[in-house]
Design a protein around this motif. Structure first.
Motif, short mmCIF file in Angstrom:
data_model
loop_
_atom_site.label_atom_id
_atom_site.label_comp_id
_atom_site.label_asym_id
_atom_site.label_seq_id
_atom_site.Cartn_x
_atom_site.Cartn_y
_atom_site.Cartn_z
N LYS A 93 66.49 52.02 38.93
CA LYS A 93 67.05 53.32 38.55
C LYS A 93 68.28 53.17 37.64
CE LYS A 93 64.38 56.23 40.73
NZ LYS A 93 63.54 57.16 40.00
N GLY A 94 68.60 51.94 37.27
CA GLY A 94 69.73 51.71 36.36
C GLY A 94 71.09 51.94 36.99
N TRP A 95 71.15 51.92 38.32
CA TRP A 95 72.44 52.15 38.97
C TRP A 95 73.46 51.13 38.48
CZ3 TRP A 95 71.95 53.37 44.90
CH2 TRP A 95 71.27 54.59 45.06
N ASN A 96 74.63 51.61 38.18
CA ASN A 96 75.73 50.73 37.80
C ASN A 96 77.04 51.39 38.19
OD1 ASN A 96 76.95 51.83 34.91
ND2 ASN A 96 74.83 52.41 35.26
N VAL A 97 78.07 50.58 38.27
CA VAL A 97 79.38 51.06 38.71
C VAL A 97 80.27 51.29 37.49
CG1 VAL A 97 81.42 50.54 40.11
CG2 VAL A 97 79.15 49.71 40.82
N GLU A 98 80.75 52.52 37.36
CA GLU A 98 81.75 52.87 36.35
C GLU A 98 83.08 52.87 37.10
OE1 GLU A 98 80.83 53.62 33.13
OE2 GLU A 98 78.70 53.42 33.61
N TRP A 99 84.09 52.19 36.58
CA TRP A 99 85.34 52.09 37.34
C TRP A 99 86.57 52.19 36.45
CZ3 TRP A 99 88.38 47.94 35.97
CH2 TRP A 99 87.74 46.91 35.29
N ILE A 100 87.65 52.63 37.06
CA ILE A 100 88.97 52.69 36.42
C ILE A 100 89.97 52.12 37.42
CG2 ILE A 100 90.78 54.15 35.44
CD1 ILE A 100 88.58 56.24 34.87
N ALA A 101 90.81 51.24 36.97
CA ALA A 101 91.84 50.65 37.83
C ALA A 101 93.20 50.83 37.17
CB ALA A 101 91.55 49.17 38.07
N VAL A 102 94.20 51.13 37.99
CA VAL A 102 95.56 51.30 37.51
C VAL A 102 96.45 50.37 38.32
CG1 VAL A 102 97.46 52.92 37.15
CG2 VAL A 102 95.10 53.72 36.98
N GLY A 103 97.17 49.47 37.65
CA GLY A 103 98.00 48.51 38.36
C GLY A 103 99.02 47.87 37.46
N TYR A 104 99.53 46.73 37.95
CA TYR A 104 100.61 46.01 37.26
C TYR A 104 100.11 44.67 36.73
CZ TYR A 104 103.61 49.37 39.59
OH TYR A 104 104.19 50.53 40.03
N THR A 105 100.63 44.30 35.56
CA THR A 105 100.26 43.01 34.95
C THR A 105 101.42 42.02 34.95
OG1 THR A 105 100.81 43.89 32.77
CG2 THR A 105 98.50 44.03 33.47
N CYS A 106 102.55 42.40 35.51
CA CYS A 106 103.67 41.45 35.65
C CYS A 106 104.53 41.83 36.83
CB CYS A 106 104.53 41.39 34.38
SG CYS A 106 105.43 42.89 33.98
N PRO B 238 67.64 52.45 48.40
CA PRO B 238 67.92 51.73 47.15
C PRO B 238 67.65 50.23 47.24
CG PRO B 238 69.96 52.17 48.30
CD PRO B 238 68.87 52.80 49.12
N GLN B 239 67.23 49.76 48.40
CA GLN B 239 67.05 48.32 48.59
C GLN B 239 65.79 47.81 47.88
OE1 GLN B 239 67.21 47.70 52.85
NE2 GLN B 239 69.44 47.56 52.78
N GLY B 240 65.64 46.51 47.91
CA GLY B 240 64.45 45.87 47.34
C GLY B 240 64.35 46.01 45.83
N GLY B 241 65.46 46.14 45.16
CA GLY B 241 65.46 46.25 43.71
C GLY B 241 65.38 47.68 43.20
N ASN B 242 65.27 48.66 44.10
CA ASN B 242 65.16 50.06 43.66
C ASN B 242 66.40 50.54 42.92
OD1 ASN B 242 62.55 50.45 44.63
ND2 ASN B 242 63.28 51.05 46.67
N ALA B 243 67.59 50.13 43.37
CA ALA B 243 68.82 50.54 42.68
C ALA B 243 68.82 50.05 41.24
CB ALA B 243 70.04 50.02 43.43
N GLY B 244 68.39 48.82 41.04
CA GLY B 244 68.32 48.26 39.69
C GLY B 244 67.30 48.96 38.82
#
Length: 172
Positions: A159-172, A151-157
């Protein structure tokens, strides 16, 4: 047609009501007053139930453990995002991997959240392995390797690779 029948029915009721005796009109008024009182009671009960529901403000998110211990459950939050196709800033690392830093500062976490990721794109992402590094309340780094395709040398980009993420935590 229905409107005409409804209007005729209303006229008929009005005529019959006007012809009835004063005593039967009094009975009808009394019956209407009872019905109005019942409706007022039902409105009061519903208002009370709604007030109780507002005051309870139960959270829909339950966090049972965390890297930095548990926090105030009323401040638990789910936050999700994506680095977006063709906008993810991939950097080469090692001989066959790429990495990117994901900004989640808009979530407002005060402790490092639990993070789940997936790699999305148009090819070869299904043959990867990835890991989260350097997680903080504001960001994390995702490192991705693929032993069959580099995926190096711009190949990941490309192919449109992107990170989908979900985070669960505290805000106070």
């Amino acid at each position: 047609m229905r409107l005409t029948l409804l209007l005729l029915l209303c006229v008929l009721v009005a005529v019959l009501f006007n012809r009835s005796s004063a005593a039967s009109q009094g009975q009808r008024i009394a019956a209407l007053e009872i019905a109005v009182a019942r409706q007022a009671e039902q409105i009061a009960e519903l208002t009370e139930k709604l007030a109780k529901r507002e005051n309870s403000k139960k959270t829909e998110v339950s966090i049972v453990s965390g890297e930095e211990g548990l926090g105030d459950s009323s401040c638990s939050k789910v936050c999700a995002g994506t680095t977006r196709r063709f906008f993810t800033q991939w950097e080469d690392y090692s001989s066959d991997g790429v990495s990117t830093t994901v900004d989640m500062s808009d979530c407002g976490f005060v402790k490092t959240p639990t993070i789940i990721t997936d790699l999305e794109g148009f090819g070869w992402q299904w043959k990867t392995t990835s890991a989260i590094y350097s997680a903080t309340p504001d960001s994390f780094r995702l490192q991705v390797r693929n032993w069959l395709w580099n995926p190096q040398g711009g190949n990941a980009g490309k192919k449109g690779w992107n990170v989908e993420w979900i985070a669960v935590g505290y805000t106070c």
